[in-house]
Design an enzyme around this catalytic site. Structure first.
Site, mmCIF file in Angstrom:
data_model
loop_
_atom_site.group_PDB
_atom_site.id
_atom_site.type_symbol
_atom_site.label_atom_id
_atom_site.label_comp_id
_atom_site.label_asym_id
_atom_site.label_seq_id
_atom_site.Cartn_x
_atom_site.Cartn_y
_atom_site.Cartn_z
ATOM 1 N N HIS A 104 0.866 -1.183 0.000
ATOM 2 C CA HIS A 104 0.000 0.000 0.000
ATOM 3 C C HIS A 104 0.899 1.227 0.000
ATOM 4 C CE1 HIS A 104 -3.695 2.323 0.781
ATOM 5 N NE2 HIS A 104 -2.867 3.138 1.426
ATOM 6 N N CYS A 105 0.747 2.068 -1.011
ATOM 7 C CA CYS A 105 1.607 3.242 -1.173
ATOM 8 C C CYS A 105 0.905 4.474 -0.613
ATOM 9 C CB CYS A 105 1.942 3.448 -2.648
ATOM 10 S SG CYS A 105 2.978 4.900 -2.954
#
Length: 353
Positions: free
Chosen positions: A176-177
């Protein structure tokens, strides 16, 4: 004042990013850099605990809003920097020409386009339709048949994972960025890489333009002359710092592609490597319920062999003679990563269109 604040926040965020990404590497073990990273993580955990507490009080809406602070802040900082560049630095370039103007504006548009594509594209939500064409099967080592997500209550295909931030399972989950407030997975990895490359292009090309804009000016006078020189000099410093961090992070992902793993899978392979290091991972023949590998453990003074999937005891001391057990001594030599098809093929798979 606003520009100075943005510059200070940018420098602080770049240092924090460096600490988080590289502060735990072997080169920095037992150094002040690792201690700073641990302190930063501790502070971050305390902040996140407070966020979760406040989020519960507000029926789960606060965290969704706060998750957009980083990407929105990133776009705002970039926009202000673009405005300052066009106002102060561009006029310092003698006769930029149509081609240079095109490349400058194209680089700016590419930043916005790649950010939008990476932030709002589907990472790979699991549906019955896309599962039919999904190419990956469990390797019975880090991914197994019949696994179900305890949160979504749906079948978990190989290389998928549930994201606690997005509260969904995604195919070929990487990570997850926070910069795009989106997961990186099966369908949008190409946009994530475009996001990284567009930032490298902006920082490299922008830094080069700033350097040439300042070339006619004595470096000793940059901070003591007009505002344009100061702004351009600051841009050159920031570009020099951020391009190193962004390039290293991009090459890190290229290394993962070369190895045939995702960021999520790297942790799983580390667990396998730990078992091999302890000398407790075995390959068994014949397989049991399609499981080809077991972990040796001790129960009541006797050796037993347990499932990697759910830690059930598969082989007792009483029936161990019915199986051929081969000790795995090396991850590289004794195990095969079925998801590694060579760098070029791995890259094509990840940049799926």
């Amino acid at each position: 004042m606003l520009f100075t604040l943005i510059v200070c926040l940018t420098i602080i965020s770049s240092l924090a990013t460096f600490l988080l990404l590289f502060g735990d590497s072997p080169s920095f073990r037992n150094t002040p850099i690792q201690k700073l990273r641990n302190s930063l993580l501790s502070i971050s955990r305390d902040i996140f605990q407070f966020y979760h507490w406040l989020d519960e009080k507000l029926n789960g809406q606060l965290l969704k809003i706060l998750n957009w602070l980083v990407p929105v802040g990133y776009v705002m900082v970039v926009t202000v920097c673009f405005q300052q560049f066009l106002t102060h630095t561009l006029p310092m370039l003698s006769s930029p020409g149509l081609f240079r103007l095109f490349t400058i504006y194209f680089s700016m548009v590419l930043i916005y386009a790649s950010t939008i594509l990476a932030a709002f594209s589907d990472p790979g939500r699991i549906t019955t339709i896309n599962l039919k064409s999904y190419p990956y099967t469990p390797n019975q080592l880090i991914f197994f048949d019949g696994k179900t997500c305890s949160t979504c209550h749906i079948a978990k295909p190989a290389r998928s994972k549930h994201c606690s931030v997005c509260n969904q399972c995604f195919l070929l989950y990487d990570h997850h960025c926070v910069w795009i407030n989106n997961c990186v997975g099966y369908y949008n990895y190409k946009w994530f890489m475009l996001f990284l490359i567009s930032n490298i292009n902006m920082l490299g090309y922008g830094g080069w333009l700033c350097y040439w804009a300042l070339t006619p000016v004595s470096w000793r006078k940059i901070t003591s002359t007009n505002n344009a020189n100061k702004v351009t000099g600051i841009f050159l410093i920031l570009c020099s710092i951020f391009i190193v961090i962004t390039t290293l992070f991009t090459f890190l992902h290229l290394r993962y592609i070369y190895l045939g793993v995702t960021t999520n899978e790297l942790d799983k392979w580390s667990e396998i490597d730990h078992l091999v290091g302890l000398g407790v991972l075995y390959q068994i023949e014949p397989s049991i319920a399609n499981e080809n590998y077991v972990e040796r453990a001790i129960l009541d003074g006797n050796a037993v062999y347990i499932s990697l999937k759910d830690e059930r005891i598969l082989i007792y001391n009483s029936n161990v003679k019915n199986f051929k057990l081969q000790l795995i001594q090396s991850v590289e030599d004794d195990l095969v990563n079925i998801y590694d098809h060579g760098f070029w093929n791995n890259l094509i798979e990840r940049l799926k269109w």
